[in-house]
Scaffold this active site. Structure first.
Site, mmCIF file in Angstrom:
data_model
loop_
_atom_site.group_PDB
_atom_site.id
_atom_site.type_symbol
_atom_site.label_atom_id
_atom_site.label_comp_id
_atom_site.label_asym_id
_atom_site.label_seq_id
_atom_site.Cartn_x
_atom_site.Cartn_y
_atom_site.Cartn_z
ATOM 1 N N GLY A 45 37.306 83.364 111.859
ATOM 2 C CA GLY A 45 37.220 83.079 110.428
ATOM 3 C C GLY A 45 38.387 83.573 109.597
ATOM 4 C CG ASP A 101 35.430 85.200 107.684
ATOM 5 O OD1 ASP A 101 34.869 86.315 107.825
ATOM 6 O OD2 ASP A 101 35.042 84.178 108.293
ATOM 7 C CG ASP A 104 26.627 86.904 104.322
ATOM 8 O OD1 ASP A 104 25.613 87.468 103.884
ATOM 9 O OD2 ASP A 104 26.715 85.661 104.362
ATOM 10 C CE LYS A 132 27.740 84.137 101.303
ATOM 11 N NZ LYS A 132 26.858 83.431 102.269
#
Ligand code: XMP
Length: 186
Positions: A45, A101, A104, A132
């Site tokens: 990613g 990347d 989360d 996030k």
């Protein structure tokens, strides 16, 4: 815009500008580094972010990588992470920067940070393109963040769904009808 994309969240221009600014923040943080930095990318990613970011960093630099399988469904993070290929130069007494990347659930970075800390670096910092907010536990700390994004499944600029869409030059939310099959490639 790609036909599978519901909306673009971060444009190509915004990515270019922010990655350059982030590189400036990183450069300042390593001003005192005597050995130069060792960048450890989490693949796949981070591949686009890494290649754009590292070209802004003027240091003497080595680059290594770790591949991680971090989620069991195509659009759901499990919080678990399984290390794959590890290709790293010597990290002992080096200033090490992890490049990923997205932060989360934090499962991936928790494992990678722990593995790298065990190798005895002089310092260990982490840069993520996306975060996030509020999802990862506080102990999974990151030092440099490109953008905070809402809690939707995002693709593009290296991030995939089911192995695809990494080559989109922007960060986008996928149309919900595209979700549904499985992938485990971070
Ligand atoms: P965790 O939950 O471990 O997630 O912090 C880290 C890895 O999971 C992948 N990931 C995503 N990939 N869109 C993606 O394309 C997303 O919204 C997303 N959320 C997590 C990603 O590979 C990341 O390194």
């Amino acid at each position: 815009m790609h036909e599978d994309v519901a909306r673009v969240l971060i444009s190509e221009d915004a990515l270019r500008d922010r990655v350059a600014a982030l590189a400036g923040e990183i450069e300042q943080a390593y001003e005192q580094s005597v050995t130069g930095i060792t960048v450890v990318a989490i693949l796949t990613g981070a591949v686009v972010f890494l290649s754009d970011l590292m070209r802004h960093l003027p240091y003497r630099m080595e680059v290594g990588y770790i591949t991680v399988s971090s989620y069991t469904g195509p659009a759901v993070t499990s919080g678990g992470a399984k290390l794959g290929v590890i290709s790293l130069p010597e990290l002992r007494n080096r200033d090490v920067l992890i490049v990923d990347d997205i932060l989360d659930s934090g499962g991936t970075l928790r494992v990678v940070q722990s593995v790298l800390r065990d190798r005895g670096p002089a310092s260990l910092r982490t840069a993520v393109l996306l975060r996030k907010p509020g999802k990862a536990p506080a102990e999974v700390a990151v030092d440099f963040v490109g953008f905070d994004v809402e809690d939707v499944f995002v693709v593009g600029y290296g991030l995939d769904f089911d192995g695809y869409y990494r080559n989109l030059p922007y960060i986008a939310e996928l149309k919900s009808e595209r979700y549904g099959r499985s992938s485990d490639d971070a």
